[in-house]
Design a protein around this motif. Structure first.
Motif, mmCIF file in Angstrom:
data_model
loop_
_atom_site.group_PDB
_atom_site.id
_atom_site.type_symbol
_atom_site.label_atom_id
_atom_site.label_comp_id
_atom_site.label_asym_id
_atom_site.label_seq_id
_atom_site.Cartn_x
_atom_site.Cartn_y
_atom_site.Cartn_z
ATOM 1 N N ASP A 1 1.945 0.268 -16.886
ATOM 2 C CA ASP A 1 2.528 -0.143 -15.901
ATOM 3 C C ASP A 1 3.836 1.317 -15.570
ATOM 4 O OD1 ASP A 1 1.829 -2.550 -15.899
ATOM 5 O OD2 ASP A 1 3.514 -3.026 -16.707
ATOM 6 N N ALA A 2 3.175 2.406 -15.168
ATOM 7 C CA ALA A 2 3.854 4.009 -15.593
ATOM 8 C C ALA A 2 4.109 3.994 -14.062
ATOM 9 C CB ALA A 2 3.095 4.737 -16.541
ATOM 10 N N MET A 3 5.165 4.537 -14.044
ATOM 11 C CA MET A 3 5.549 5.918 -13.021
ATOM 12 C C MET A 3 6.414 6.854 -13.348
ATOM 13 S SD MET A 3 3.695 5.111 -9.809
ATOM 14 C CE MET A 3 5.740 5.669 -8.893
ATOM 15 N N PRO A 4 6.157 8.391 -12.911
ATOM 16 C CA PRO A 4 6.611 9.404 -12.681
ATOM 17 C C PRO A 4 8.388 9.155 -12.839
ATOM 18 C CG PRO A 4 5.193 10.246 -11.233
ATOM 19 C CD PRO A 4 4.871 8.381 -11.471
ATOM 20 N N MET A 5 9.004 10.307 -13.581
ATOM 21 C CA MET A 5 10.239 9.961 -13.504
ATOM 22 C C MET A 5 11.107 10.125 -12.048
ATOM 23 S SD MET A 5 12.994 12.099 -15.397
ATOM 24 C CE MET A 5 15.581 11.969 -15.581
ATOM 25 N N SER A 6 12.145 9.158 -11.892
ATOM 26 C CA SER A 6 12.380 9.305 -11.003
ATOM 27 C C SER A 6 13.735 10.047 -10.100
ATOM 28 C CB SER A 6 13.075 7.904 -10.189
ATOM 29 O OG SER A 6 13.711 7.729 -8.904
ATOM 30 N N PRO B 1 0.734 -1.055 -0.190
ATOM 31 C CA PRO B 1 0.164 0.264 0.543
ATOM 32 C C PRO B 1 0.769 1.145 -0.189
ATOM 33 C CG PRO B 1 -1.010 -1.492 1.861
ATOM 34 C CD PRO B 1 0.391 -2.435 1.398
ATOM 35 N N ASN B 2 1.963 1.055 0.756
ATOM 36 C CA ASN B 2 2.460 2.848 0.731
ATOM 37 C C ASN B 2 3.326 2.719 -0.107
ATOM 38 O OD1 ASN B 2 4.803 0.718 1.044
ATOM 39 N ND2 ASN B 2 5.352 1.282 2.648
ATOM 40 N N ALA B 3 3.477 1.753 -1.147
ATOM 41 C CA ALA B 3 4.272 2.241 -3.088
ATOM 42 C C ALA B 3 3.816 2.400 -3.218
ATOM 43 C CB ALA B 3 4.593 0.773 -3.745
ATOM 44 N N ASP B 4 2.430 3.193 -3.472
ATOM 45 C CA ASP B 4 1.578 3.689 -4.249
ATOM 46 C C ASP B 4 1.289 3.249 -5.701
ATOM 47 O OD1 ASP B 4 -0.322 6.336 -4.686
ATOM 48 O OD2 ASP B 4 1.321 7.060 -4.863
ATOM 49 N N LEU B 5 1.422 2.821 -6.010
ATOM 50 C CA LEU B 5 1.076 1.874 -6.931
ATOM 51 C C LEU B 5 0.442 0.333 -7.323
ATOM 52 C CD1 LEU B 5 5.405 1.508 -7.827
ATOM 53 C CD2 LEU B 5 3.928 2.804 -9.069
ATOM 54 N N SER B 6 -0.143 0.439 -8.559
ATOM 55 C CA SER B 6 -1.576 -0.584 -8.290
ATOM 56 C C SER B 6 -0.942 -1.663 -8.810
ATOM 57 C CB SER B 6 -2.232 0.077 -9.415
ATOM 58 O OG SER B 6 -1.655 -0.238 -10.477
ATOM 59 N N GLY C 1 10.176 -2.965 -6.944
ATOM 60 C CA GLY C 1 10.093 -3.616 -6.382
ATOM 61 C C GLY C 1 8.585 -3.209 -6.089
ATOM 62 N N VAL C 2 8.040 -4.119 -4.521
ATOM 63 C CA VAL C 2 7.151 -4.310 -4.627
ATOM 64 C C VAL C 2 6.556 -2.880 -3.852
ATOM 65 C CG1 VAL C 2 6.208 -6.581 -5.226
ATOM 66 C CG2 VAL C 2 7.351 -6.378 -3.199
#
Length: 437
Positions: A323-328, A181-186, A260-261
């Motif tokens: 499967d996207a996330m903003p630029m790190s 949950p704290n990863a903020d990833l679906s 990672g998860v």
């Protein structure tokens, strides 16, 4: 770090990168609490000695006020006194650090051909044959015309990788589906479909397949480290498949990173470094293949209009996910490295191919029921064409077919590869069992 100390490091960066021996500093910096073991491990796998020196200096600037004096102390303890004095003086050295001497290249010397008149032609030709002997005729019978149409003929051993070991090699599949949950990833619904397909496919290509599910970022690194420490001397190839959310990071070789998860991401460059010729000697000269099903960033490609004759429309589902996330902006991002050291061996990233499901910076689409576009088509092309085409050709076919898809009737996807293979690669198939002769 104090701004003055940071300025000294940056002003002398070139000389530090050229002369620093980072491997001798790791224990001291760890004991003094400047770096953690994870940070040391990241520096070790960042590439060549210069790459490691550059990464160490970059990270050192972020380690607080004690970092600079402890670094000076470590330089003295490891007898790198000239660099310690250079930093204490805050001035460039009086004489630049000498580069390593060039390697002596030994070339065979052929005796000069004898001069002769036309009357001595027979003797002249004998002399030529002595200096430049003709190859011996092959005793292997020529293939029949019928076989030439059904079998790939290997022109010479330089052009095709040896791929006849049984098993062919190891294949590690990391399948991240359920995120904390704290990863903020679906959660990545449909990824299990991808994983099952590729597990069966690489088993059919005679690989030893190991599947790991729902790994945190440190566990991903651990599994890659375990794989790199295996003895691959009896195998011909190694494969790594990453199925996860992805993001865009700065890089100096391979773009992107895989989450990672638990949330933090592992840069693709680090993933490849575990198996390169420097860190995995038993895979030197052998192909290392990486298949990345993850977004390369957050942009959505709406494509451009072409003539209807250019494409065969193929629609994705209305519920396709990315499967996207903003630029790190994390410390895992990689900076531009300095010039690599001169080498008398193969380049460190040679024999590596990284196949991405999407172009760097863009999202990658996944159907919750059928799996990702990229893996679905990759699996089918391997099934249909592994007995006929080399890997680079098959990936071109995959690129073309994925590019025909449309998500929600609008968005497009373009896979691609960073190909540092030196030869053609043909997989084993069950019908053939080994690479062509």
């Amino acid at each position: 770090m104090d701004p003055g100390h940071r300025s000294i490091l940056r002003r002398n960066r070139t000389n530090l990168v050229v002369g620093l021996k980072p491997s001798e500093l790791y224990d001291g910096l760890l004991e003094k609490g400047i770096f953690t073991q994870d940070m040391i491990d990241d520096i070790k796998i960042s590439g060549t000695r210069r790459d490691q020196a550059s990464t160490l200096l970059r990270d050192l600037e972020r380690r607080g006020s004690r970092a600079f004096p402890c670094f000076i102390q470590c330089l003295r303890e490891t007898e790198q006194h000239s660099l310690a004095e250079l930093l204490l003086d805050g001035q460039p050295p009086s004489q630049p650090l000498a580069a390593p001497p060039p390697l002596d290249i030994i070339r065979p010397v052929l005796p000069p051909l004898p001069l002769s008149s036309p009357l001595d032609r027979d003797r002249h030709e004998q002399d030529i044959a002595h200096v430049y002997p003709s190859p011996r005729p092959s005793t292997t019978p020529s293939p029949s015309p019928e076989r030439e149409h059904t079998k790939r003929i290997r022109k010479d051993s330089i052009q095709i990788y040896k791929m006849d070991a049984s098993p062919c090699g190891h294949c590690l599949i990391i399948n991240n589906v359920k995120f904390e949950p704290n990863a903020d990833l679906s959660n990545r619904t449909g990824s299990d479909v991808d994983c099952d397909k590729l597990e069966k496919r690489f088993k059919s290509l005679n690989f030893i397949v190991l599947v790991k599910t729902n790994l945190k970022h440190k566990q991903i690194r651990h599994e890659l480290s375990v794989l790199s420490k295996k003895d691959h001397s009896q195998f011909d190839c190694c494969v790594v498949v990453m199925l996860s959310h992805g993001t865009e990071v700065n890089h100096n070789r391979f773009p992107g990173a895989v989450h990672g998860v638990d949330g933090p991401a592992v840069p693709v460059q680090f993933i490849t470094n575990y198996l390169n010729g420097q860190h995995c000697p038993s895979l030197q000269g052998k192909p290392k293949l990486f298949f990345i099903q993850a977004c390369g960033g957050g942009e959505k490609d709406i494509g451009f209009e072409v003539s209807p004759d250019e494409v065969e429309p193929c629609m994705g589902g209305a519920d396709d996910q990315t499967d996207a996330m903003p630029m790190s902006s994390s410390s895992d991002s990689l900076s531009t490295s300095d010039e690599p050291d001169a080498r008398a061996t193969l380049p460190t990233p040679s024999d590596i191919l990284v196949s991405y499901s999407t172009f760097p910076g863009f999202v990658s689409w996944r159907d919750p029921l059928l799996g990702s576009w990229y893996v679905e088509i990759l699996d089918r092309i391997l099934e249909e064409s592994a007995g006929t085409y080399d890997l680079a050709t098959m990936l071109m076919i995959v690129n073309n077919e994925v590019s025909q898809n449309s998500a929600k009737g609008l968005y497009k996807q373009m896979p691609g590869s960073f190909n540092f293979l030196r030869k053609q690669l043909y997989f084993q198939t069950q019908s053939r069992g080994q690479t062509p002769a």
